[in-house]
Design a protein around this motif. Structure first.
Motif, short mmCIF file in Angstrom:
data_model
loop_
_atom_site.label_atom_id
_atom_site.label_comp_id
_atom_site.label_asym_id
_atom_site.label_seq_id
_atom_site.Cartn_x
_atom_site.Cartn_y
_atom_site.Cartn_z
N MET A 129 1.94 6.75 -9.96
CA MET A 129 1.71 5.60 -9.08
C MET A 129 0.23 5.55 -8.71
O MET A 129 -0.39 6.56 -8.43
N ALA A 130 -0.36 4.36 -8.72
CA ALA A 130 -1.78 4.18 -8.44
C ALA A 130 -2.11 4.55 -7.00
O ALA A 130 -1.23 4.74 -6.16
N GLN A 131 -3.43 4.63 -6.70
CA GLN A 131 -3.87 4.93 -5.35
C GLN A 131 -3.43 3.83 -4.38
O GLN A 131 -3.33 2.66 -4.75
N LEU A 132 -3.18 4.23 -3.13
CA LEU A 132 -2.77 3.26 -2.11
C LEU A 132 -4.00 2.59 -1.53
O LEU A 132 -4.45 2.88 -0.42
N GLU A 133 -4.57 1.69 -2.33
CA GLU A 133 -5.74 0.93 -1.92
C GLU A 133 -5.52 -0.54 -2.26
O GLU A 133 -4.91 -0.86 -3.28
N PRO A 134 -5.98 -1.46 -1.39
CA PRO A 134 -5.82 -2.89 -1.69
C PRO A 134 -6.48 -3.25 -3.02
O PRO A 134 -7.53 -2.71 -3.37
N ILE A 135 -5.85 -4.17 -3.77
CA ILE A 135 -6.38 -4.50 -5.09
C ILE A 135 -7.65 -5.33 -5.01
O ILE A 135 -8.45 -5.36 -5.94
N GLN A 136 -7.85 -6.05 -3.89
CA GLN A 136 -9.07 -6.83 -3.71
C GLN A 136 -9.28 -7.04 -2.22
O GLN A 136 -8.45 -6.67 -1.40
N GLN A 137 -10.38 -7.66 -1.86
CA GLN A 137 -10.77 -7.77 -0.46
C GLN A 137 -9.74 -8.54 0.37
O GLN A 137 -9.45 -8.17 1.50
N LYS B 241 7.20 6.11 0.11
CA LYS B 241 7.37 6.97 1.29
C LYS B 241 7.05 8.42 0.94
O LYS B 241 6.37 9.13 1.70
N ARG B 242 7.52 8.88 -0.22
CA ARG B 242 7.25 10.27 -0.63
C ARG B 242 5.75 10.50 -0.84
O ARG B 242 5.23 11.57 -0.51
N LYS B 243 5.08 9.50 -1.39
CA LYS B 243 3.64 9.63 -1.60
C LYS B 243 2.91 9.77 -0.27
O LYS B 243 1.99 10.59 -0.12
N ILE B 244 3.33 8.98 0.71
CA ILE B 244 2.73 9.07 2.05
C ILE B 244 2.98 10.45 2.64
O ILE B 244 2.08 11.07 3.24
N ARG C 142 -8.00 7.38 10.50
CA ARG C 142 -8.25 6.07 9.90
C ARG C 142 -7.72 5.99 8.47
O ARG C 142 -7.05 5.02 8.10
N THR C 143 -7.99 7.02 7.66
CA THR C 143 -7.54 7.01 6.26
C THR C 143 -6.02 6.97 6.17
O THR C 143 -5.45 6.23 5.36
N PHE C 144 -5.37 7.76 7.02
CA PHE C 144 -3.91 7.80 7.00
C PHE C 144 -3.33 6.43 7.35
O PHE C 144 -2.41 5.94 6.68
N ILE C 145 -3.87 5.79 8.39
CA ILE C 145 -3.37 4.47 8.79
C ILE C 145 -3.56 3.46 7.66
O ILE C 145 -2.66 2.66 7.36
#
Length: 477
Positions: free
Chosen positions: A1-9, A65-68, A78-81
């Motif tokens: 599974m990819a990183q939990l980051e927004p795909i764009q702004q 959920k498991r990844k979190i 901040r990173t966790f939120i």
């Protein structure tokens, strides 16, 4: 599974959510191209297809959920939120796609075809099967979202507990703003991150969970500090008012009617009562008993028949205790030896009045008393809403303490106020009224716990002592 980051702004979900819904769309497109001619066969395929898509959506939410859970250790606040927010948004993105399945898979065409071939039962079968699958999947996705939110609030719990404790322990010399300020700064900084990271639906869910958590924490703090100075409760009253404004956000946040429901009402009442004097709490105790008596229409503890009438010129209240029926058996022989104690309450409103009692009636559950009692009651006394007569039925014991059989209350406003039939010369001829007996444990009432905590208050301790004697007699039966 990819990183939990927004795909764009401007998007708040990650690439994995797009991958999942794209895969779902390709399956849906392939089904559309098949243009299945047989309605019964189409129904079977769409049912299985819907079930598979729903199952995969729930599986994806569980993986998030498991990844979190794996990533939460060692992460800064901040990173966790931000990562948890993306996971929540991903779940909501997939959930929104599932809601479009009836349109994308053209459920209506299947319903019509099944209705034509099988009648109304066929249409109902389609509705029940497909909507049931979608409904259950939606519940599962909401459950996974709640679990993610719980991870967030659990992460915030130590900080929140520290700030609530700061409010609780702040000396009276510190003003309310300074006591509450650390909590509000923490919430402000957290809200900035949440607002930037969450879609609107998820932001509302997180804010609501945070609000419920704060209410429970404040309730616990108040419950642990009963009997302290009034300033303590005033400060927490100020705290919840400040929190309401924060979560309402001038109409941009949670609805006021939602915020001021449930635990908020419980907390507000707890704070209000704790700020009362002991006499005010005792009066509230009797107001509650009067209210409960009015709605009591049946009782397994029996009933008592009485007449009350008031002579205004003499300021004299006459009480006739006529009889009781269906009392509970408190002796080994299956009977009781009942008598009734009648008194004016609360005692601080009637300092010169003494309790009076009937004769003991031996070996009966249906005693006939036919006894008269007189009390002096002034207009200043009967005008109090809490002013009442209490009828306490006891079982007389020769060798031990008497046993409590039940009690009833009657507000003086029912027969002392000018204009009441009982307050006229015709009062003696009125029909008696029936009071059903109750047998509640006083210690179960929050007011009792508040009074008991006031160890330095003589009136509070005396009131608690009398009620505990009744409760003790119930436990010894």
């Amino acid at each position: 599974m990819a990183q939990l980051e927004p795909i764009q702004q401007h998007a708040k979900h990650s690439v994995s959510a797009v991958d999942v819904t794209t895969c779902f769309s390709q399956v849906q497109e392939f089904w559309t191209q098949l243009a299945w001619p047989d309605s019964a066969g189409a129904f079977i395929f769409i049912t299985r297809l819907t079930d598979n898509l729903c199952s995969e959506a729930v599986c994806y939410a569980e993986l998030l959920k498991r990844k979190i859970e794996r990533n939460q250790l060692g992460q800064d606040h901040r990173t966790f939120i931000m990562q948890l927010s993306v996971a929540l948004n991903n779940t909501e993105h997939v959930r929104a796609y599932l809601s479009s399945l009836p349109r994308e898979l053209d459920w209506r065409a299947v319903e019509q075809a099944m209705e034509e071939s099988c009648g109304a039962e066929g249409k109902e079968q389609v509705n029940k099967a497909l909507n049931g699958q979608l409904y259950n999947a939606d519940l599962d996705l909401q459950r996974e979202a709640k679990r993610l939110i719980t991870h967030l609030t659990d992460k915030m719990l130590p900080e929140l507990r520290r700030y609530i404790q700061h409010i609780s322990l702040s000396p009276d010399t510190i003003n309310n703003d300074d006591a509450v300020s650390p909590l509000m700064k923490f919430l402000d900084s957290t809200l900035v991150i949440l607002s930037d990271s969450l879609v609107k639906e998820n932001l509302a869910r997180v804010l609501w969970s945070l609000w419920e958590l704060l209410l429970r924490m404040i309730l616990d703090s108040v419950a642990e500090n009963r009997g302290v100075q009034v300033e303590f409760y005033t400060r927490f009253q100020y705290t919840i008012e400040t929190l309401v404004r924060f979560f309402h956000a001038s109409g941009d946040g949670l609805l006021l009617e939602d915020l001021k429901s449930g635990d908020y009402k419980v907390l507000e009442e707890e704070l209000r009562l704790n700020k009362c004097t002991s006499f005010e709490l005792i009066e509230q105790y009797f107001l509650e008993k009067i209210s409960q008596q009015r709605i009591l229409k049946h009782s397994r503890f029996g009933r008592i028949s009485v007449k009350c009438y008031y002579d205004a010129p003499e300021q004299r209240l006459t009480v006739e205790i006529l009889h009781a029926a269906d009392l509970i058996a408190l002796d080994a022989n299956g009977l009781s030896d009942p008598f009734v104690i009648v008194e004016l309450c609360p005692h601080h409103l009637f300092p010169n009045s003494r309790s009076q009692r009937t004769q003991v009636k031996l070996k009966t559950l249906h005693p006939v008393f036919d006894e008269l009692f007189y009390f002096h009651v002034s207009p200043e006394q009967y005008r109090h809403r809490c002013a009442c007569l209490t009828f306490t039925v006891m079982d007389y014991d020769w060798l031990s303490t008497n046993d409590f059989a039940g009690e009833a209350v009657a507000p003086l406003s029912d027969f002392c106020w000018p204009g009441r039939p009982n307050a006229t010369a015709a009062g003696k001829t009125l029909q008696p009224f029936i009071l059903h007996l109750s047998r509640q444990k006083p210690s179960e009432k929050p007011i009792m716990k508040m009074l008991e905590a006031r160890t330095g208050d003589r009136e509070a301790q005396e009131f608690v002592r009398r009620l505990k004697e009744i409760e003790k007699s119930m436990e010894e039966e």
